[in-house]
Enzyme design. Structure first.
Site, PDB file in Angstrom:
ATOM      1  N   ARG A 179       0.809  -1.219   0.000  1.00  0.00           N
ATOM      2  CA  ARG A 179       0.000   0.000   0.000  1.00  0.00           C
ATOM      3  C   ARG A 179       0.845   1.273   0.000  1.00  0.00           C
ATOM      4  NH1 ARG A 179      -4.962   0.420   2.255  1.00  0.00           N
ATOM      5  NH2 ARG A 179      -4.195   1.961   3.752  1.00  0.00           N
TER       6      ARG A 179
ATOM      7  N   ARG B 244       0.486   3.424  -3.103  1.00  0.00           N
ATOM      8  CA  ARG B 244      -0.859   3.618  -3.636  1.00  0.00           C
ATOM      9  C   ARG B 244      -1.065   5.088  -3.991  1.00  0.00           C
ATOM     10  NH1 ARG B 244      -1.099   3.511   1.871  1.00  0.00           N
ATOM     11  NH2 ARG B 244      -2.501   4.954   2.962  1.00  0.00           N
TER      12      ARG B 244
ATOM     13  N   CYS C 232      13.630  32.911  23.218  1.00  0.00           N
ATOM     14  CA  CYS C 232      13.409  31.506  23.568  1.00  0.00           C
ATOM     15  C   CYS C 232      13.374  31.360  25.078  1.00  0.00           C
ATOM     16  CB  CYS C 232      14.523  30.636  22.967  1.00  0.00           C
ATOM     17  SG  CYS C 232      14.506  28.931  23.554  1.00  0.00           S
TER      18      CYS C 232
ATOM     19  N   CYS D 167      16.591  29.063  26.295  1.00  0.00           N
ATOM     20  CA  CYS D 167      18.001  29.415  26.118  1.00  0.00           C
ATOM     21  C   CYS D 167      18.611  29.925  27.430  1.00  0.00           C
ATOM     22  CB  CYS D 167      18.144  30.483  25.040  1.00  0.00           C
ATOM     23  SG  CYS D 167      18.122  29.827  23.354  1.00  0.00           S
TER      24      CYS D 167
ATOM     25  N   ASN E 186       8.532  22.140  34.993  1.00  0.00           N
ATOM     26  CA  ASN E 186       7.756  22.709  33.900  1.00  0.00           C
ATOM     27  C   ASN E 186       6.884  23.864  34.393  1.00  0.00           C
ATOM     28  OD1 ASN E 186       5.997  23.103  31.634  1.00  0.00           O
ATOM     29  ND2 ASN E 186       6.423  21.007  30.993  1.00  0.00           N
ATOM     30  N   ASP E 187       6.927  24.976  33.661  1.00  0.00           N
ATOM     31  CA  ASP E 187       6.111  26.136  34.039  1.00  0.00           C
ATOM     32  C   ASP E 187       4.634  25.934  33.731  1.00  0.00           C
ATOM     33  OD1 ASP E 187       8.385  27.543  34.904  1.00  0.00           O
ATOM     34  OD2 ASP E 187       8.814  28.245  32.870  1.00  0.00           O
TER      35      ASP E 187
ATOM     36  N   HIS F 100      20.670  26.718  20.878  1.00  0.00           N
ATOM     37  CA  HIS F 100      19.315  26.721  20.344  1.00  0.00           C
ATOM     38  C   HIS F 100      19.229  26.024  18.986  1.00  0.00           C
ATOM     39  CE1 HIS F 100      15.221  28.405  20.149  1.00  0.00           C
ATOM     40  NE2 HIS F 100      15.459  28.731  18.883  1.00  0.00           N
TER      41      HIS F 100
ATOM     42  N   ASN G 269       9.459  15.383  21.839  1.00  0.00           N
ATOM     43  CA  ASN G 269       8.680  15.621  20.633  1.00  0.00           C
ATOM     44  C   ASN G 269       9.500  16.537  19.737  1.00  0.00           C
ATOM     45  OD1 ASN G 269       6.510  14.215  21.804  1.00  0.00           O
ATOM     46  ND2 ASN G 269       5.749  16.072  22.770  1.00  0.00           N
TER      47      ASN G 269
ATOM     48  N   SER H   3       6.344  23.483  20.028  1.00  0.00           N
ATOM     49  CA  SER H   3       6.199  24.940  19.995  1.00  0.00           C
ATOM     50  C   SER H   3       7.535  25.658  20.093  1.00  0.00           C
ATOM     51  CB  SER H   3       5.294  25.408  21.141  1.00  0.00           C
ATOM     52  OG  SER H   3       5.819  24.997  22.397  1.00  0.00           O
TER      53      SER H   3
ATOM     54  N   HIS I 296      14.168  24.655  20.441  1.00  0.00           N
ATOM     55  CA  HIS I 296      15.336  24.422  21.290  1.00  0.00           C
ATOM     56  C   HIS I 296      15.400  22.933  21.655  1.00  0.00           C
ATOM     57  CE1 HIS I 296      18.407  26.159  24.099  1.00  0.00           C
ATOM     58  NE2 HIS I 296      18.271  24.947  24.613  1.00  0.00           N
TER      59      HIS I 296
ATOM     60  N   HIS J 190      15.167  19.893  23.476  1.00  0.00           N
ATOM     61  CA  HIS J 190      14.710  19.603  24.832  1.00  0.00           C
ATOM     62  C   HIS J 190      13.726  18.439  24.831  1.00  0.00           C
ATOM     63  CE1 HIS J 190      11.164  21.834  23.438  1.00  0.00           C
ATOM     64  NE2 HIS J 190      10.516  21.367  24.498  1.00  0.00           N
TER      65      HIS J 190
ATOM     66  N   GLN K 263      10.984  16.193  27.895  1.00  0.00           N
ATOM     67  CA  GLN K 263      10.215  16.376  29.113  1.00  0.00           C
ATOM     68  C   GLN K 263      10.221  15.091  29.938  1.00  0.00           C
ATOM     69  OE1 GLN K 263       6.464  18.744  28.765  1.00  0.00           O
ATOM     70  NE2 GLN K 263       6.826  18.593  26.562  1.00  0.00           N
TER      71      GLN K 263
ATOM     72  N   HIS L 282      14.574   0.766  27.301  1.00  0.00           N
ATOM     73  CA  HIS L 282      14.973   1.048  25.931  1.00  0.00           C
ATOM     74  C   HIS L 282      14.333   2.351  25.465  1.00  0.00           C
ATOM     75  CE1 HIS L 282      11.102  -1.040  25.618  1.00  0.00           C
ATOM     76  NE2 HIS L 282      10.944  -0.479  24.433  1.00  0.00           N
TER      77      HIS L 282
ATOM     78  N   LYS M 234       2.072   9.448   8.226  1.00  0.00           N
ATOM     79  CA  LYS M 234       1.353   8.215   8.498  1.00  0.00           C
ATOM     80  C   LYS M 234       0.106   8.628   9.278  1.00  0.00           C
ATOM     81  CE  LYS M 234      -0.095   4.215  10.019  1.00  0.00           C
ATOM     82  NZ  LYS M 234      -1.018   3.413   9.213  1.00  0.00           N
TER      83      LYS M 234
ATOM     84  N   GLU N  34      -6.423   2.150  13.387  1.00  0.00           N
ATOM     85  CA  GLU N  34      -5.637   2.610  14.527  1.00  0.00           C
ATOM     86  C   GLU N  34      -6.500   3.341  15.553  1.00  0.00           C
ATOM     87  OE1 GLU N  34      -3.076   2.434  10.861  1.00  0.00           O
ATOM     88  OE2 GLU N  34      -4.922   3.503  11.361  1.00  0.00           O
TER      89      GLU N  34
END
Length: 372
Positions: free
Chosen positions: A48, A51, A72, A75, A97-98, A134, A174, A182, A185, A187, A189, A317, A331, A337
């Site tokens: 697929r 396709r 930033c 920074c 975290n703020d 950065h 992420n 967003s 820089h 980083h 979490q 891992h 994807k 899913e």
């Protein structure tokens, strides 16, 4: 039906490409594969991938960021949204975290209606700045700098997991606009929660069952299968390995793991930190080199729960979940899913591993023959 009618119908019918390939014996992959860590079936339908696609695509990455950005919040020396200033840090920097999703000051909720239940969102949320620069990503950092990040994942797991209210410590990154980041820089979490994240709970239960039934660690059996086959191994050092698993859900999904079974990165030796860092570097460089762009992904550090249970069979891992299956093509999570709860993979893990393995381990921006 007479012979003439049969021939007439054949002239109107167009045999699908996949059926011609199947009839001719051409290479294709169309099967279901068992995911032993999640204990679920993955539909692999690699035919697929090519396709016809008339849907949306995603834009390329923006221009390269500066070495230091005055606006930033991550920074060194800059003002954060909380009103605090970051120190002039030179390596890895961790802070609360703020905008936490869980925290020790979470309010008591109102009583839930009927059969529903709720409770305080008790826990800790932290930010890990991988580098003061950065303009870098893991792929552009040195093995020593990445080893400091790996050690920090272990330290956060040890320190936060020792608190009586914490059942699980999840570190993640992420990366890329496509996954909703967003701030570019470099980083990640850490979420330390009073519950065990579902993916970790599923893996832990599967690992314990496999150990009980076979006497062998599940992840070691996975490593044995991957090393014995070898076609999906992307990078390897003496003490660490990276591979696209036989049961991969995403096109370029890579697992990076120490070869020795340990529940968290806090248990690793300094040599294992170094090897894991070099393996992570090779994987992320190959990602970027694949299409000569800053490759987006969700990277999650899987470590054993800290709820007091017995997790001797758990193998810590890192999992990479890249959202792209082609350049600028996501994807998408559709009916199987999102609605059905099982993945349909459009690609063959062996082919995607070969693509990554073929890439050099020098970043394209540092190779004058490849840099655009």
């Amino acid at each position: 039906m007479d012979i003439d009618c049969v021939h007439a119908h054949k002239a109107l019918w167009r045999e699908p490409t996949w059926r011609r390939e199947l009839r001719s014996g051409a290479a294709m992959l169309w099967e279901e594969r068992w995911h032993p860590l999640r204990e679920e079936w993955i539909i692999v339908a690699a035919h697929r991938q090519n396709r016809p696609w008339h849907g949306a695509s995603v834009a390329g990455t923006a221009a390269a960021p500066p070495r230091h950005s005055p606006d930033c919040h991550l920074c060194p020396g800059n003002l954060r949204i909380s009103g605090q200033h970051n120190p002039s840090y030179a390596g890895v920097h961790v802070f609360d975290n703020d905008h936490p999703c869980v925290g020790p000051a979470a309010p008591l909720p109102t009583e839930a209606p009927g059969i529903y239940r709720n409770r305080r969102a008790n826990g800790h949320a932290r930010v890990i700045c991988f580098s003061p620069r950065h303009d870098l990503t893991l792929a552009q950092m040195s093995p020593g700098e990445i080893a400091e990040v790996v050690a920090t994942w272990g330290q956060e797991h040890r320190e936060l997991g020792a608190r009586p209210e914490i059942a699980c410590v999840l570190a993640f990154e992420n990366k890329g606009d496509i996954v909703g980041v967003s701030n570019p820089h470099p980083h990640g979490q850490v979420y330390a929660t009073n519950f065990v994240f579902n993916s970790i709970a599923i893996e832990a239960a599967a690992s314990e069952r496999h150990q009980r039934d076979t006497g062998r660690p599940l992840f070691q059996d996975i490593l044995r299968a991957e090393c014995g086959d070898g076609t999906r191994v992307v990078a390897e050092t003496e003490r660490a390995i990276a591979f696209i698993p036989w049961f991969a859900r995403y096109a370029y999904e890579v697992y990076v793991a120490p070869k020795r079974t340990c529940g968290s990165f806090a248990e690793l030796t300094s040599a294992e930190h170094d090897d894991l860092a070099e393996t992570l570097r090779q994987v992320t460089v190959r990602y970027d080199n694949l299409w000569q762009l800053s490759f987006p992904y969700v990277m999650v550090v899987h470590q054993a729960p800290t709820d007091g249970g017995s997790y001797g069979a758990y193998h810590a891992h890192v999992q990479f979940h890249p959202p792209l299956r082609k350049p600028n093509l996501l994807k998408y999570l559709g009916g199987p899913e999102t609605g059905g709860g099982n993945f349909l993979s459009d690609t063959a893990p062996d082919e995607k591993a070969a693509e990554l393995r073929a890439q050099p381990i020098v970043h394209y921006t540092r190779d004058p023959q490849r840099a655009s």
